[in-house]
Scaffold this motif. Structure first.
Motif, PDB file in Angstrom:
ATOM      1  N   UNK A   1       8.387   3.565   7.607  1.00 38.94           N
ATOM      2  CA  UNK A   1       7.757   4.034   6.369  1.00 38.94           C
ATOM      3  C   UNK A   1       8.302   5.393   5.944  1.00 38.94           C
ATOM      4  N   UNK A   2       8.522   6.272   6.915  1.00 43.03           N
ATOM      5  CA  UNK A   2       8.933   7.629   6.558  1.00 43.03           C
ATOM      6  C   UNK A   2      10.368   7.686   6.046  1.00 43.03           C
TER       7      UNK A   2
ATOM      8  N   UNK B   1       0.163   9.202   0.407  1.00 41.54           N
ATOM      9  CA  UNK B   1       0.787  10.451   0.829  1.00 41.54           C
ATOM     10  C   UNK B   1       0.127  10.979   2.095  1.00 41.54           C
ATOM     11  N   UNK B   2      -1.201  10.878   2.120  1.00 44.81           N
ATOM     12  CA  UNK B   2      -1.916  11.379   3.287  1.00 44.81           C
ATOM     13  C   UNK B   2      -1.515  10.589   4.534  1.00 44.81           C
TER      14      UNK B   2
ATOM     15  N   UNK C   1      -4.813   6.033  -5.072  1.00 48.66           N
ATOM     16  CA  UNK C   1      -3.912   5.264  -4.222  1.00 48.66           C
ATOM     17  C   UNK C   1      -2.707   6.126  -3.806  1.00 48.66           C
ATOM     18  N   UNK C   2      -2.167   6.832  -4.783  1.00 45.94           N
ATOM     19  CA  UNK C   2      -0.986   7.662  -4.498  1.00 45.94           C
ATOM     20  C   UNK C   2      -1.300   8.727  -3.442  1.00 45.94           C
ATOM     21  N   UNK C   3      -2.436   9.380  -3.619  1.00 45.59           N
ATOM     22  CA  UNK C   3      -2.805  10.443  -2.673  1.00 45.59           C
ATOM     23  C   UNK C   3      -3.058   9.894  -1.273  1.00 45.59           C
ATOM     24  N   UNK C   4      -3.704   8.722  -1.218  1.00 47.51           N
ATOM     25  CA  UNK C   4      -3.994   8.120   0.083  1.00 47.51           C
ATOM     26  C   UNK C   4      -2.690   7.784   0.795  1.00 47.51           C
TER      27      UNK C   4
ATOM     28  N   UNK D   1       0.808  -1.218   0.000  1.00 44.57           N
ATOM     29  CA  UNK D   1       0.000   0.000   0.000  1.00 44.57           C
ATOM     30  C   UNK D   1       0.845   1.274   0.000  1.00 44.57           C
ATOM     31  N   UNK D   2       1.944   1.285   0.773  1.00 46.20           N
ATOM     32  CA  UNK D   2       2.684   2.540   0.947  1.00 46.20           C
ATOM     33  C   UNK D   2       4.022   2.567   0.212  1.00 46.20           C
ATOM     34  N   UNK D   3       4.538   1.377  -0.116  1.00 49.84           N
ATOM     35  CA  UNK D   3       5.854   1.297  -0.762  1.00 49.84           C
ATOM     36  C   UNK D   3       5.737   0.333  -1.945  1.00 49.84           C
TER      37      UNK D   3
END
Ligand code: ATP
Ligand code: MG
Length: 437
Positions: A349-350, A370-371, A365-368, A151-153
């Motif tokens: 993650x950061x 980032x949020x 997906x990208x915006x989520x 999801x994030x990476x």
């Protein structure tokens, strides 16, 4: 016509066996007078007076008119004058379907002592990376079955990622999870420079029978000569390349590329290369970039690769970490603080990034993603204040939201080793989590 071909073939065959004689051994470095050979050629050193044996070795350099060899195994029984026979060929291994589910050594031989399966194809362990112009760009994600990554990476088919971590923060566990959960066609796992006990633990506990069924594991333990450890990395890569050429999407995991660099440093120093930072010799960096460039996409298929890099403390600027980070298209940082808190997988993650992600996921997906990073960043920046009770609710709308969502974010990031989550599920959870607030 056939006779012509035959004659041509006979003409081109080298009918001389080329021999040399050992005249010096220092540590793992063997010098011999002859045979006529090139760098990378495999030679056999004939040893033993009563029981005859052949030691496999490789030409690694030349000194005056002598050939410098390094052995693939221990150098027992070599004596002055031992006969050196060259094969005039670099190392080849056998690979193919029948290897799936097996654990092999750096030369591709099953570790359990069973014979090499029949019907395999030969492949040189050292091959040129695909031509950069013929490589299709990475356009699709590959599911690894770990929520925070998918999801994030998000990783692309044919992407190469470094996993940066100290000891004991969950590298092997994470690799095992990926191997079992991914939708890749098969896994090739190179275990380089680990102790024997760790190898067994990885195969039995982290990978398990379910993971092994769809994997080929290449093992070169820490007690093996430096050259064997380097070959382990080359062999694992060559096996992955074989399946990529068949059109498959292969997942390659190498633990650890730092140990490969250390092995090359041993070889480099032994043949007299000048040491540079931390004693690493120039060839270490050449070997690393060549190795890491071999994976990725080619016209037929893809090799998605994870390379673990050992970092002491948080020193991401150590020469190997720095080089590897520069070559790869992403890095995941495993954080000891998270592991200590029991927050597994301990990927920070950061501090981590997938450089391909934005090209392969949709805008929502990208915006989520980032949020979620924003929420997490906001919370962590104020965490000290929040923990000592110095933050007053209502001071900042963002911090209030971040505090509200933080426990859920942590629950979202955590994943048990046996838990398998599909990519669509992970993305849905991410969208659900970030559409509130
Ligand atoms: N997802 C997870 N859930 C729960 N515990 C975990 C998870 N991942 C790792 N651990 C814990 O962390 C310990 C160390 O993990 P692991 O052996 O994978 O680390 P490592 O980085 O490979 O270590 P080494 O540097 O020794 O090879 C495991 O024994 C396990 O207790
Ligand atoms: Mg480990």
């Amino acid at each position: 016509m056939n006779a012509r071909k035959l004659i041509d073939h006979v003409d081109s065959v080298d009918s001389f066996k080329r021999y040399g004689r050992v005249n010096k051994v220092v540590g793992l470095m063997i010098e011999s007078q002859g045979p006529e050979s090139s760098i990378g050629d495999v030679c056999y050193i004939h040893v033993g007076s009563r029981v005859k044996r052949k030691i496999m070795a490789e030409v690694v350099g030349f000194k005056d008119s002598n050939v410098i060899l390094m052995p693939y195994t221990a150098t027992h029984n070599i004596s002055p004058g031992s006969l050196v026979e060259t094969t005039s060929k670099p190392l080849e291994i056998k690979t193919g379907q029948a290897l799936i589910g097996k654990v092999v050594d750096s030369l591709g031989r099953p570790l359990d002592g069973s014979p090499v399966p029949k019907g395999l194809a030969s492949a040189p362990t050292d091959q040129d990376p695909p031509n950069p112009l013929s490589r299709p760009p990475i356009s699709e994600p590959i599911e690894v079955g770990v929520t925070m990554i998918d999801s994030l990476l998000t990783v692309g088919k044919g992407q190469r990622v470094g996993i940066f971590a100290g000891s004991g923060v969950g590298k092997s566990t994470l690799m095992g999870m990926i191997a079992r959960n991914t939708t890749a066609d098969l896994n090739v796992i190179g275990l380089i420079g680990e102790r024997g006990r760790e190898v067994r633990e990885f195969i039995e506990r982290d990978l398990g029978t379910e993971g092994l069924k769809r994997s080929i594991v290449v093992v070169a333990t820490s007690d093996q000569p430096a050259l064997m450890r380097i070959k382990g990395a080359l062999t694992a890569t060559a096996i992955a390349e074989y399946f990529r050429d068949k059109g498959l999407n292969v997942m390659l995991m190498m633990d650890s590329v730092t140990r490969v660099a250390m092995a090359q440093r041993e070889v480099g120093l032994a043949i007299g290369e000048p040491p540079t930072t931390k004693g690493y010799t120039p060839s270490v960096f050449a070997v690393l970039s060549r190795l890491l460039e071999r994976t990725g996409t080619n016209i037929a298929g893809s090799i998605t690769a994870f390379y673990t890099v050992l970092v002491d403390g948080d020193d991401m600027n150590e020469p190997i970490a720095d080089t590897v980070r520069g070559i790869l298209d992403g890095h995941f940082v495993l954080d000891r603080d998270l592991a200590n808190k029991g927050q597994y997988p301990a990927v920070n993650v950061l501090k981590s990034i997938s450089r391909i992600m934005n090209n392969i996921v949709d805008e929502k997906h990208r915006q989520a993603a980032e949020r979620l990073r924003d929420y997490l960043g906001t919370y962590l920046k104020s965490e000290d204040l929040i923990n000592i009770g110095a933050y007053k609710k209502g001071t900042s709308k963002e911090i209030d939201e971040a505090i509200l969502l933080y426990p859920e974010i942590i629950r979202f990031l955590k994943q048990g080793t046996e838990e398998k989550v599909s990519m669509p599920e992970s993305i849905e959870k991410l969208l659900g989590l970030t559409s509130r607030g």
